[in-house]
Write an enzyme that holds these catalytic residues in place. Structure first.
Site, PDB file in Angstrom:
ATOM      1  N   SER A   1      -2.570 -10.147  26.986  1.00  0.00           N
ATOM      2  CA  SER A   1      -2.152  -9.993  27.969  1.00  0.00           C
ATOM      3  C   SER A   1      -2.088 -11.224  29.054  1.00  0.00           C
ATOM      4  CB  SER A   1      -3.922 -10.379  28.048  1.00  0.00           C
ATOM      5  OG  SER A   1      -4.405 -10.953  29.358  1.00  0.00           O
TER       6      SER A   1
ATOM      7  N   LYS B   1      -9.193  -6.926  23.210  1.00  0.00           N
ATOM      8  CA  LYS B   1      -8.424  -6.561  24.786  1.00  0.00           C
ATOM      9  C   LYS B   1      -8.251  -5.183  25.533  1.00  0.00           C
ATOM     10  CE  LYS B   1      -4.725  -6.922  27.672  1.00  0.00           C
ATOM     11  NZ  LYS B   1      -3.972  -5.652  28.046  1.00  0.00           N
TER      12      LYS B   1
ATOM     13  N   HIS C   1     -11.624  -7.282  26.879  1.00  0.00           N
ATOM     14  CA  HIS C   1     -10.771  -8.416  27.749  1.00  0.00           C
ATOM     15  C   HIS C   1     -11.019  -8.131  29.408  1.00  0.00           C
ATOM     16  CE1 HIS C   1      -6.779 -10.168  29.713  1.00  0.00           C
ATOM     17  NE2 HIS C   1      -7.617 -11.392  29.715  1.00  0.00           N
ATOM     18  N   ASN C   2      -9.642  -6.776  29.383  1.00  0.00           N
ATOM     19  CA  ASN C   2      -9.916  -6.150  30.939  1.00  0.00           C
ATOM     20  C   ASN C   2     -10.782  -5.747  31.457  1.00  0.00           C
ATOM     21  OD1 ASN C   2      -7.211  -6.267  29.891  1.00  0.00           O
ATOM     22  ND2 ASN C   2      -6.779  -4.031  30.487  1.00  0.00           N
TER      23      ASN C   2
ATOM     24  N   GLU D   1     -12.431  -8.513  32.672  1.00  0.00           N
ATOM     25  CA  GLU D   1     -11.357  -9.095  33.694  1.00  0.00           C
ATOM     26  C   GLU D   1     -12.265  -7.742  35.165  1.00  0.00           C
ATOM     27  OE1 GLU D   1      -7.316  -8.235  33.079  1.00  0.00           O
ATOM     28  OE2 GLU D   1      -6.980  -6.375  34.391  1.00  0.00           O
TER      29      GLU D   1
HETATM   30  P1  NBP Z   1       5.033   0.849  31.376  1.00  0.00           P
HETATM   31  O1  NBP Z   1       3.721   1.493  30.615  1.00  0.00           O
HETATM   32  O2  NBP Z   1       5.792   1.321  33.095  1.00  0.00           O
HETATM   33  O3  NBP Z   1       5.883   1.868  30.394  1.00  0.00           O
HETATM   34  C1  NBP Z   1       7.061   2.627  30.555  1.00  0.00           C
HETATM   35  C2  NBP Z   1       8.541   1.954  29.436  1.00  0.00           C
HETATM   36  O4  NBP Z   1       7.941   2.825  28.200  1.00  0.00           O
HETATM   37  C3  NBP Z   1       9.652   2.562  29.116  1.00  0.00           C
HETATM   38  O5  NBP Z   1       9.870   1.686  28.556  1.00  0.00           O
HETATM   39  C4  NBP Z   1       9.670   4.241  29.612  1.00  0.00           C
HETATM   40  O6  NBP Z   1      11.631   4.225  28.956  1.00  0.00           O
HETATM   41  C5  NBP Z   1       8.968   3.743  27.583  1.00  0.00           C
HETATM   42  N1  NBP Z   1       9.010   5.313  27.763  1.00  0.00           N
HETATM   43  C6  NBP Z   1       7.385   6.173  28.495  1.00  0.00           C
HETATM   44 BR1  NBP Z   1       7.482   6.276  30.175  1.00  0.00          BR
HETATM   45  N2  NBP Z   1       8.198   7.444  27.128  1.00  0.00           N
HETATM   46  C7  NBP Z   1       8.691   6.875  26.033  1.00  0.00           C
HETATM   47  C8  NBP Z   1       8.803   8.140  25.442  1.00  0.00           C
HETATM   48  N3  NBP Z   1       8.104   9.532  25.159  1.00  0.00           N
HETATM   49  N4  NBP Z   1       9.667   7.279  24.027  1.00  0.00           N
HETATM   50  C9  NBP Z   1       9.656   6.277  23.848  1.00  0.00           C
HETATM   51  N5  NBP Z   1       9.954   5.101  25.813  1.00  0.00           N
HETATM   52  C10 NBP Z   1       8.998   6.127  26.217  1.00  0.00           C
HETATM   53  O7  NBP Z   1       5.971  -0.289  31.362  1.00  0.00           O
HETATM   54  P2  NBP Z   1       5.007  -2.007  31.233  1.00  0.00           P
HETATM   55  O8  NBP Z   1       4.396  -1.923  32.978  1.00  0.00           O
HETATM   56  O9  NBP Z   1       6.535  -2.606  30.572  1.00  0.00           O
HETATM   57  O10 NBP Z   1       3.862  -1.764  30.198  1.00  0.00           O
HETATM   58  C11 NBP Z   1       4.257  -1.654  28.451  1.00  0.00           C
HETATM   59  C12 NBP Z   1       3.358  -1.480  27.748  1.00  0.00           C
HETATM   60  O11 NBP Z   1       2.418  -2.951  28.095  1.00  0.00           O
HETATM   61  C13 NBP Z   1       2.086  -0.475  28.360  1.00  0.00           C
HETATM   62  O12 NBP Z   1       1.076   0.374  27.187  1.00  0.00           O
HETATM   63  C14 NBP Z   1       1.194  -1.322  29.321  1.00  0.00           C
HETATM   64  O13 NBP Z   1      -0.024  -0.494  28.877  1.00  0.00           O
HETATM   65  C15 NBP Z   1       0.608  -3.026  28.432  1.00  0.00           C
HETATM   66  N6  NBP Z   1       1.114  -3.874  29.872  1.00  0.00           N
HETATM   67  C16 NBP Z   1       1.191  -3.961  30.191  1.00  0.00           C
HETATM   68  C17 NBP Z   1       1.019  -5.235  31.656  1.00  0.00           C
HETATM   69  C18 NBP Z   1       1.646  -5.332  32.931  1.00  0.00           C
HETATM   70  O14 NBP Z   1       1.046  -6.119  32.895  1.00  0.00           O
HETATM   71  N7  NBP Z   1       2.512  -4.147  32.843  1.00  0.00           N
HETATM   72  C19 NBP Z   1       0.151  -6.080  30.837  1.00  0.00           C
HETATM   73  C20 NBP Z   1      -0.008  -5.816  29.371  1.00  0.00           C
HETATM   74  C21 NBP Z   1       0.203  -4.508  28.581  1.00  0.00           C
HETATM   75  P3  NBP Z   1      12.038   4.557  29.672  1.00  0.00           P
HETATM   76  O15 NBP Z   1      13.306   3.432  30.800  1.00  0.00           O
HETATM   77  O16 NBP Z   1      12.830   5.640  29.403  1.00  0.00           O
HETATM   78  O17 NBP Z   1      11.695   5.562  31.173  1.00  0.00           O
END
Ligand code: NBP
Length: 471
Positions: free
Chosen positions: A129, A183, A186-187, A190
């Site tokens: 988080s 987590k 937590h959300n 939130e």
């Molecule tokens: P996203 O949730 O938008 O995911 C994008 C990533 O997943 C890219 O690297 C994409 O690769 C990859 N991906 C996908 Br879509 N399908 C795939 C597959 N079949 N095989 C391999 N890779 C694949 O990214 P994010 O916002 O950075 O979040 C990442 C994780 O962290 C998520 O699970 C999210 O829930 C969690 N999270 C996010 C936050 C936040 O604030 N954003 C906070 C806490 C946790 P590509 O480039 O090839 O499409």
């Protein structure tokens, strides 16, 4: 080439930040992303002079890692995570560590732990988080799964986490999905606190006719008092943001519909399954759902009558009441969340240490707040504390603020301004502190139409009455 310390798969916002954070702590990192362009852009723009190398196939990625291999997945939750695991597992060896830092549903994490175990791979489901900035500078990290795996990667995770008043905001919470469950709740908390802050904004804006800058001043003052927290701080900053197009506050130009991606909903679904009362989290999820019904709301506004949405009271008094209302709502929401964690821990054998949960939430995460310091101490004093509200200083805070809280909720209802997080938080505490609720009548109703039987207060056993004969 020297084997790399750790590998990260997924280079969207979270993955990139995490890689830079890990490298900054002295570890070499190999990265892989499904789409090559994203990898190239990251390497070109953000990794000069850093011990970060790119792999362009999963095989190359796995081969470049030191053993036991440490692989951190930071990809989209759900099917993408399964697809990646399916490709990774055959490449890994027994004793390697596979971590999922995405927002996985806890039941998926349970399943993935079992699948990985079948390959001898040590699996960790890790709640991260803090958003993009948190991942870069120090998130809160909630780990669960293989304890052996945590022994291998714990020092890296603890080194990249935020540092709070009681050390690194990273901990191992228990087996299988313990980390992702923590987590998720937590959300959920939130969601409830964000909703309460939105309700406070609405009451000041519509109810008291205050402009964004004046409301920001109120949030700034709250951030100097018991409500000091990341969410109050960002709310003030949002309200100060000007929109160059309209030359007014940007917040007023933003459409009033909110999405809900899953974790808040999952938290409520699990609360219902467990029989854990988390009404403010559920109220916040429903509030988002109603917000998304924009066309319905626009149609209904002229059709359904209601009072003028104005708080007929002195502004300073109302703002004081609002402080009490938000403070009590926050305490109620945290209390509900910790209670849910306690129930889940029992039901799912997590063995959660709630003092550790509160300690990890003290910094780095979205719900970090000054209130978490006394919360941590309360659970450290009494690990089996059944309800946070009963511990000091929360019981005294409740006593000090509850009258103002009630008045504010009543005034909001009189003015027809919805306050679902606040009123559910108040109802929760009022129900919790009431030794005799009207569920006696409820038992009777169930027995009337369904012969479900009832218990009596003066005799053991179950009873049934032929109610139809009673006239
Ligand atoms: P996203 O949730 O938008 O995911 C994008 C990533 O997943 C890219 O690297 C994409 O690769 C990859 N991906 C996908 Br879509 N399908 C795939 C597959 N079949 N095989 C391999 N890779 C694949 O990214 P994010 O916002 O950075 O979040 C990442 C994780 O962290 C998520 O699970 C999210 O829930 C969690 N999270 C996010 C936050 C936040 O604030 N954003 C906070 C806490 C946790 P590509 O480039 O090839 O499409």
């Amino acid at each position: 080439m020297k084997p790399m310390d750790i590998g990260v798969v997924g280079l969207a916002v979270m993955g990139q930040s995490l890689v830079l954070n890990i490298e900054s702590r002295g570890y070499s990192v190999v990265v892989y992303n499904r789409t090559t362009k994203r990898t190239e852009a990251f390497i070109d723009s953000r990794t000069a002079g850093k011990r970060i190398t790119a792999a362009y196939s999963l095989e190359e990625f796995v081969q470049s890692l030191d053993k036991p291999r440490r692989v951190f997945m930071m990809v989209r939750a759900g099917d993408p995570t399964d697809a990646l695991i399916e490709r990774l597992l055959p490449l890994l060896e027994p004793g390697d560590v596979l971590m999922d830092g995405g927002n996985a549903h806890y039941e998926n994490t349970d399943r993935r732990c079992r699948v990985a175990e079948g390959h001898g791979v040590l699996y960790l489901g890790i709640g991260v988080s803090g958003g993009e900035i948190g991942a870069l500078l120090g998130p809160a990290i909630m780990a669960g799964g293989s304890e052996e795996a945590y022994g291998i990667v714990g020092s890296i995770l603890e080194s990249i986490a935020a540092v709070g008043p009681q050390g690194s905001c990273c901990a191992y919470f228990g087996p299988h999905s313990a980390g992702h469950y923590v987590k998720m709740v937590h959300n959920g908390i939130e969601y409830a606190i964000m909703q309460a802050l939105c309700e406070a904004y609405d009451l000041m804006h519509r109810g008291l006719g205050m402009v964004a800058d004046e409301i920001a001043d109120v949030f700034a003052a709250w951030n100097e008092a018991e409500l000091e927290s990341y969410l109050v701080e960002i709310t003030e900053r949002i309200l100060r943001q000007n929109d160059p197009d309209s030359d007014g506050p940007l917040v007023e130009m933003i459409l009033d519909t909110a999405a809900q991606k899953g974790t808040g909903k999952w938290s409520s679904q699990s609360a219902l399954d467990l029989g854990a009362p988390s009404p403010s989290i559920a109220a916040a999820v429903f509030a988002r759902i109603i917000s998304s019904m924009k066309a319905d709301r626009v149609r209904a506004e002229p059709l359904l009558s209601g009072p003028c949405p104005k708080l007929a009271m002195d502004r300073a008094d109302a703002v004081d009441m609002l402080f009490s209302a938000v403070l009590c709502t926050a305490i109620s929401a945290y209390s509900q969340g910790f209670r849910q964690l306690r129930s889940a821990s029992k039901e799912r054998n997590y063995g959660l240490d709630l003092a550790e949960v509160a300690r990890v939430w003290m910094a780095g995460c979205i719900i970090r707040a000054r209130l978490l310091v006394p919360m941590t101490k309360a659970f450290q004093r009494q690990s089996d504390l059944s309800m946070l509200l009963l511990a000091e200083p929360f019981r005294s805070l409740w006593e000090e603020h509850q009258t103002q809280f009630r008045r504010l909720v009543a005034r909001a209802h009189e003015a027809g301004i919805p306050v679902p997080a606040m009123s559910s938080a108040l109802d929760f505490v009022d129900a919790y502190r009431t030794s005799r609720l009207p569920a006696n009548l409820l038992q009777a109703q169930r027995d009337f139409f369904g012969a479900h039987t009832y218990q009596r207060i003066d005799q053991d056993g179950t009873f049934h009455t032929e109610w139809e004969q009673v006239r």
